[in-house]
Design a protein around this motif. Sequence first.
Motif, PDB file in Angstrom:
ATOM      1  N   ARG A   1       0.900  -1.179   0.066  1.00  0.00           N
ATOM      2  CA  ARG A   1       0.068   0.041   0.137  1.00  0.00           C
ATOM      3  C   ARG A   1       0.862   1.284   0.030  1.00  0.00           C
ATOM      4  O   ARG A   1       0.818   1.929   0.835  1.00  0.00           O
ATOM      5  N   TYR A   2       1.679   1.309  -0.952  1.00  0.00           N
ATOM      6  CA  TYR A   2       2.715   2.572  -1.122  1.00  0.00           C
ATOM      7  C   TYR A   2       2.108   4.105  -1.142  1.00  0.00           C
ATOM      8  O   TYR A   2       2.789   4.924  -0.312  1.00  0.00           O
ATOM      9  N   GLY A   3       1.001   4.129  -1.669  1.00  0.00           N
ATOM     10  CA  GLY A   3       0.452   5.388  -1.638  1.00  0.00           C
ATOM     11  C   GLY A   3      -0.152   5.795  -0.214  1.00  0.00           C
ATOM     12  O   GLY A   3       0.470   6.970   0.358  1.00  0.00           O
ATOM     13  N   ARG A   4      -0.563   4.928   0.535  1.00  0.00           N
ATOM     14  CA  ARG A   4      -0.904   5.274   1.937  1.00  0.00           C
ATOM     15  C   ARG A   4       0.424   5.419   2.892  1.00  0.00           C
ATOM     16  O   ARG A   4       0.623   6.148   3.771  1.00  0.00           O
ATOM     17  N   ALA A   5       1.561   4.758   2.605  1.00  0.00           N
ATOM     18  CA  ALA A   5       2.548   4.642   3.257  1.00  0.00           C
ATOM     19  C   ALA A   5       3.348   6.037   2.972  1.00  0.00           C
ATOM     20  O   ALA A   5       3.595   6.668   4.169  1.00  0.00           O
ATOM     21  N   LEU A   6       3.309   6.678   1.873  1.00  0.00           N
ATOM     22  CA  LEU A   6       3.902   7.959   1.424  1.00  0.00           C
ATOM     23  C   LEU A   6       3.012   9.103   2.227  1.00  0.00           C
ATOM     24  O   LEU A   6       3.486   9.824   2.849  1.00  0.00           O
ATOM     25  N   SER A   7       1.819   8.813   2.528  1.00  0.00           N
ATOM     26  CA  SER A   7       1.131   9.729   3.233  1.00  0.00           C
ATOM     27  C   SER A   7       1.208   9.899   4.623  1.00  0.00           C
ATOM     28  O   SER A   7       1.449  10.769   5.001  1.00  0.00           O
ATOM     29  N   ASP A   8       1.362   8.538   5.249  1.00  0.00           N
ATOM     30  CA  ASP A   8       1.558   8.448   6.398  1.00  0.00           C
ATOM     31  C   ASP A   8       2.998   9.280   6.816  1.00  0.00           C
ATOM     32  O   ASP A   8       3.285   9.426   7.829  1.00  0.00           O
ATOM     33  N   ILE A   9       3.955   8.969   5.715  1.00  0.00           N
ATOM     34  CA  ILE A   9       5.469   9.307   6.140  1.00  0.00           C
ATOM     35  C   ILE A   9       5.361  10.686   6.143  1.00  0.00           C
ATOM     36  O   ILE A   9       6.052  11.382   6.964  1.00  0.00           O
ATOM     37  N   GLU A  10       4.555  11.378   5.377  1.00  0.00           N
ATOM     38  CA  GLU A  10       4.614  12.771   5.507  1.00  0.00           C
ATOM     39  C   GLU A  10       3.924  13.413   6.583  1.00  0.00           C
ATOM     40  O   GLU A  10       4.288  14.521   7.109  1.00  0.00           O
ATOM     41  N   SER A  11       2.754  12.585   7.155  1.00  0.00           N
ATOM     42  CA  SER A  11       2.248  13.146   8.297  1.00  0.00           C
ATOM     43  C   SER A  11       3.115  12.939   9.475  1.00  0.00           C
ATOM     44  O   SER A  11       3.145  13.869  10.284  1.00  0.00           O
ATOM     45  N   ARG A  12       3.864  11.937   9.677  1.00  0.00           N
ATOM     46  CA  ARG A  12       4.733  11.593  10.789  1.00  0.00           C
ATOM     47  C   ARG A  12       5.995  12.830  10.611  1.00  0.00           C
ATOM     48  O   ARG A  12       6.198  13.090  11.906  1.00  0.00           O
ATOM     49  N   VAL A  13       6.481  13.177   9.589  1.00  0.00           N
ATOM     50  CA  VAL A  13       7.362  14.295   9.538  1.00  0.00           C
ATOM     51  C   VAL A  13       6.697  15.450  10.167  1.00  0.00           C
ATOM     52  O   VAL A  13       7.367  16.385  10.921  1.00  0.00           O
ATOM     53  N   ASN A  14       5.474  15.775   9.532  1.00  0.00           N
ATOM     54  CA  ASN A  14       4.820  16.905  10.183  1.00  0.00           C
ATOM     55  C   ASN A  14       4.556  17.029  11.474  1.00  0.00           C
ATOM     56  O   ASN A  14       4.951  17.881  12.258  1.00  0.00           O
ATOM     57  N   LEU A  15       4.170  15.970  12.262  1.00  0.00           N
ATOM     58  CA  LEU A  15       4.072  15.871  13.463  1.00  0.00           C
ATOM     59  C   LEU A  15       5.328  15.584  14.379  1.00  0.00           C
ATOM     60  O   LEU A  15       5.442  16.288  15.596  1.00  0.00           O
ATOM     61  N   LEU A  16       6.505  15.062  13.777  1.00  0.00           N
ATOM     62  CA  LEU A  16       7.957  15.087  14.779  1.00  0.00           C
ATOM     63  C   LEU A  16       8.244  16.703  14.518  1.00  0.00           C
ATOM     64  O   LEU A  16       8.669  16.949  15.632  1.00  0.00           O
ATOM     65  N   GLU A  17       7.959  17.561  13.487  1.00  0.00           N
ATOM     66  CA  GLU A  17       8.313  18.875  13.640  1.00  0.00           C
ATOM     67  C   GLU A  17       7.466  19.528  14.692  1.00  0.00           C
ATOM     68  O   GLU A  17       7.715  20.625  15.350  1.00  0.00           O
ATOM     69  N   GLU A  18       6.408  19.395  14.440  1.00  0.00           N
ATOM     70  CA  GLU A  18       5.227  19.760  15.690  1.00  0.00           C
ATOM     71  C   GLU A  18       5.586  19.639  17.002  1.00  0.00           C
ATOM     72  O   GLU A  18       5.354  20.457  18.108  1.00  0.00           O
ATOM     73  N   GLU A  19       5.967  18.565  17.268  1.00  0.00           N
ATOM     74  CA  GLU A  19       6.247  17.865  18.825  1.00  0.00           C
ATOM     75  C   GLU A  19       7.746  18.315  18.968  1.00  0.00           C
ATOM     76  O   GLU A  19       8.149  18.135  20.064  1.00  0.00           O
ATOM     77  N   GLY A  20       8.495  18.999  18.200  1.00  0.00           N
ATOM     78  CA  GLY A  20       9.830  19.143  18.588  1.00  0.00           C
ATOM     79  C   GLY A  20      10.651  18.018  18.496  1.00  0.00           C
ATOM     80  O   GLY A  20      11.636  17.801  19.308  1.00  0.00           O
ATOM     81  N   MET A  21      10.325  16.927  17.982  1.00  0.00           N
ATOM     82  CA  MET A  21      11.090  15.733  17.955  1.00  0.00           C
ATOM     83  C   MET A  21      11.677  15.320  16.528  1.00  0.00           C
ATOM     84  O   MET A  21      12.140  14.092  16.335  1.00  0.00           O
TER      85      MET A  21
END
Length: 317
Positions: free
Chosen positions: A232-252
């Motif tokens: 499910r490569y499209g869903r994986a890429l979407s979650d990767i983008e979301s994870r990067v954004n949350l890491l930045e938001e959380e200072g992690m």
Amino acid sequence: ISRMSEEPPRSPAPVIPPEAAKKKYRLGRDRHGGIGAFACTDIPTGMVVLTEKPILLVPENCDDELLEGALLAQLGPPGPARRAFQALADSHARPRPCDKTAAGIIRTNGYPCPGAVADTAGGGRHPAAGGVFPIFSRFNSDCTPNVTHRYCPERNVRSVFTARGVAEGEELLTCYVDAAAAAERRGALAERFGFECACDACTGPDADERDKRRIKIASLDDNIFEHIRHGRYGRALSDIESRVNLLEEEGMDTPEALLRTYNDGYQCCDHSGDSEKALMFLKKVYEQQTLCDDSVSNLEEVADAIKKFEKKISCGP
């Protein structure tokens, strides 16, 4: 093996390695009256602030006899090395700080050392479960750390990197446990290291919101793996983008965390056959790896992979 330091060193004081002479850090009293490490100058992201060999490597499946053999082989008879080891905290001693044991000091201050080999009495050599690093043992914990660390078995050293820019005088902080929820982190820290974490992520005014973000970050990490595994490569890429954004938001958004996430992106695009996107993620992997890994062989491996993808793209289908 896990760790914590909370007790001032006893004579003799730990030997300060060459890095300290370069004014990257100093050991001093923290706000709780214990020992901590502090930046001597402004330090940018990805700077090595400490490279330290273990004073002791602990064999796997270590019983009392094997441990005593390791202590004798590596620290020698009672003397300066033994006293430096004994000066470290034992958060399992009862009553504290009396009745320290070697096993308790190791449980409090030990870090995993994958690939290391521990010497024991009589010339024995055993795979190591972990090691004790007297200087790094003085780095205190925060659930939003500003340093990361990595062990290199080829050189038998642990390198400590700044995970973000650190200001002069700021305490250098690692994180002792790996758990998303504050209740889990605080419980583990209390049980294993004997203190209640009061960092901003655990007790600050927005602790509940931060908890939700951290749990979501961990959930996305698991989801990305499953998406890639099942194509499910499209869903994986979407979650990767979301994870990067949350890491930045959380200072992690440390180099270590981004490295892991971008590597997932590379794996996803490589499996899906998108060489150009795979190359894009691989270059991001290399950029972050230079900030949290000083292993020449690891960096060369990624650089070689980049060259192969560049050649593959330039040659066309």
